[in-house]
Design a protein around this motif. Structure first.
Motif, short mmCIF file in Angstrom:
data_model
loop_
_atom_site.label_atom_id
_atom_site.label_comp_id
_atom_site.label_asym_id
_atom_site.label_seq_id
_atom_site.Cartn_x
_atom_site.Cartn_y
_atom_site.Cartn_z
N TYR A 14 0.88 -1.10 0.08
CA TYR A 14 0.33 -0.08 0.01
C TYR A 14 0.86 1.49 0.10
N ASN A 15 1.93 1.37 1.09
CA ASN A 15 2.53 2.60 0.90
C ASN A 15 3.63 2.70 -0.28
N ASP A 16 4.03 1.72 -0.73
CA ASP A 16 4.72 1.83 -1.92
C ASP A 16 3.90 2.74 -3.15
N PHE A 17 2.65 2.37 -2.98
CA PHE A 17 1.71 2.96 -4.30
C PHE A 17 1.35 4.29 -3.87
N LEU A 18 1.21 4.59 -2.35
CA LEU A 18 0.62 6.04 -1.89
C LEU A 18 1.71 6.86 -2.04
N ASP A 19 2.78 6.29 -1.87
CA ASP A 19 4.11 7.40 -1.78
C ASP A 19 4.85 7.78 -2.88
N ALA A 20 4.62 6.96 -3.96
CA ALA A 20 5.43 7.54 -5.16
C ALA A 20 4.61 6.71 -6.54
N LEU A 45 -7.85 2.23 -1.31
CA LEU A 45 -8.29 1.94 -2.51
C LEU A 45 -8.70 3.08 -3.23
N ASP A 46 -9.58 3.89 -2.69
CA ASP A 46 -9.85 5.13 -3.42
C ASP A 46 -8.82 5.94 -3.79
N ARG A 47 -8.04 6.07 -3.00
CA ARG A 47 -6.66 6.98 -3.34
C ARG A 47 -5.74 6.34 -4.62
N ILE A 48 -5.95 5.06 -4.46
CA ILE A 48 -4.75 4.30 -5.44
C ILE A 48 -5.73 4.25 -6.56
N ARG A 49 -6.95 4.26 -6.71
CA ARG A 49 -7.85 4.33 -7.94
C ARG A 49 -7.71 5.65 -8.61
N SER A 50 -7.30 6.53 -7.91
CA SER A 50 -7.33 7.95 -8.60
C SER A 50 -6.00 7.80 -9.59
N ASP A 51 -4.97 7.07 -9.03
CA ASP A 51 -3.78 6.94 -9.95
C ASP A 51 -3.70 6.04 -10.88
N TYR A 52 -4.51 4.80 -10.66
CA TYR A 52 -4.25 3.76 -11.58
C TYR A 52 -5.60 3.13 -11.92
N LEU A 251 8.05 -4.69 -3.15
CA LEU A 251 7.62 -4.31 -4.47
C LEU A 251 8.57 -4.37 -5.50
N ALA A 252 9.81 -4.08 -5.20
CA ALA A 252 10.93 -4.03 -6.31
C ALA A 252 11.03 -5.35 -6.87
N GLU A 253 11.39 -6.35 -6.05
CA GLU A 253 11.27 -7.62 -6.66
C GLU A 253 10.08 -8.12 -7.37
N LEU A 254 8.96 -7.62 -7.26
CA LEU A 254 8.02 -8.08 -8.07
C LEU A 254 7.92 -7.35 -9.22
N LEU A 255 8.42 -6.03 -9.22
CA LEU A 255 8.55 -5.14 -10.40
C LEU A 255 9.57 -5.73 -11.41
#
Ligand SMILES: [Fe+2]
Length: 275
Positions: A14-20, A45-52, A251-255
């Motif tokens: 969550y924080n990876d996607f919220l922070d950058a 989810l609402d916040r992340i949905r505004s970006d993705y 997340l870096a490993e999954l990316l």
């Protein structure tokens, strides 16, 4: 949304996607985790949905339920769908319980004409509620029914033709089921209607020697990458994501793993263009 790559959104990231901003084209969320009236996960989810862009992926619709779908489940799913406005809404070709009891497992169906009629009726019910095509994913399985009258891919093809539903092909699940039941995975890939496939899943599994278990706790293995290449050659480019549900890495490993999918897809595309 061709040539696009996503990841399953997990709480650990969550924080990876919220922070950058992160280098994914879209995210897939487990619908069941957000079918609530409020709370922190839904706010995130609402916040992340505004970006993705987001795809909704459910685990408890129980599309094979002989008694029909749970109306209150469909109501909550529809509410989330209206809130999130997802790219699509998917669930699994399976049953997950009986008499209102959820086993929290994706149980296989017999591929019979009778089951086909039940699933077809349930898809109609879901699509009537959602007012959009339902996307169905093939599950991994460890047993087969002696009563089956057709293959899984024939069953899926019949459903697509009869209901207009679409398909999320899990490449790892094809690999696992093919190994466990001794069929050639290419038969599955060639047996489903190509124009119905709109998403791929990639995942890792556990190799127990004489059988494979779909654990989602390992990186994608070489055999599944090879099958991904085959699938890309057959279907062309389909939006692809990696699922990881246990032993979740950074997340870096999954990316980085997603970059492998990108490289394979680009390689297959360039070969296709060259031909
Ligand atoms: Fe999957």
């Amino acid at each position: 949304m061709a040539f696009s790559f996503g990841l399953g959104l997990r709480t650990q990231h969550y924080n990876d996607f919220l922070d950058a901003p992160q280098p994914v084209d879209w995210l897939e969320v487990i619908s069941d985790n957000y079918m609530v009236d409020g709370g922190k996960p839904l706010a995130i989810l609402d916040r992340i949905r505004s970006d993705y862009p987001v795809a909704m992926h459910g685990v408890s619709m129980s599309i094979g339920a002989i008694g029909g779908l749970d109306a209150s489940y469909l109501h909550k799913l529809k509410a989330l769908e209206q809130r999130i406005e997802p790219m699509w809404v998917s669930d699994h070709l399976c049953w997950t319980g009986v008499h209102g009891r959820n086993m929290h497992d994706l149980l296989p169906l017999p591929f019979t004409v009778e089951a086909l009629q039940i699933v077809r009726r349930n898809i109609d019910q879901a699509q009537e509620s959602l007012q959009r095509p339902l996307v169905l994913e093939n599950v991994s399985s460890y047993v087969e029914f002696k009563t089956s009258e057709m293959t899984e891919w024939e069953f899926l093809a019949e459903l697509c033709q009869a209901t207009g539903c679409q398909l999320l092909l899990d490449i790892n699940n094809i690999y696992v089921s093919a190994f466990n039941h001794g069929f050639a995975p290419s038969r599955f890939i060639e047996g489903v209607p190509a124009d119905s496939v709109i998403q791929f899943h990639l995942a890792g599994h556990q190799n127990n020697g004489d059988h494979l278990i779909d654990t989602h706790d390992h990186p994608v293995c070489d055999g599944v990458w090879d099958l991904y290449r085959q699938a890309l050659k057959h279907f062309g480019f389909i939006p692809t994501m990696i699922e990881r549900d246990d032993n979740i890495p950074s997340l870096a490993e999954l990316l980085s793993e997603l970059d492998t999918a990108r490289a394979i897809a680009n390689s297959v595309l360039n070969q296709a263009v060259a031909i």
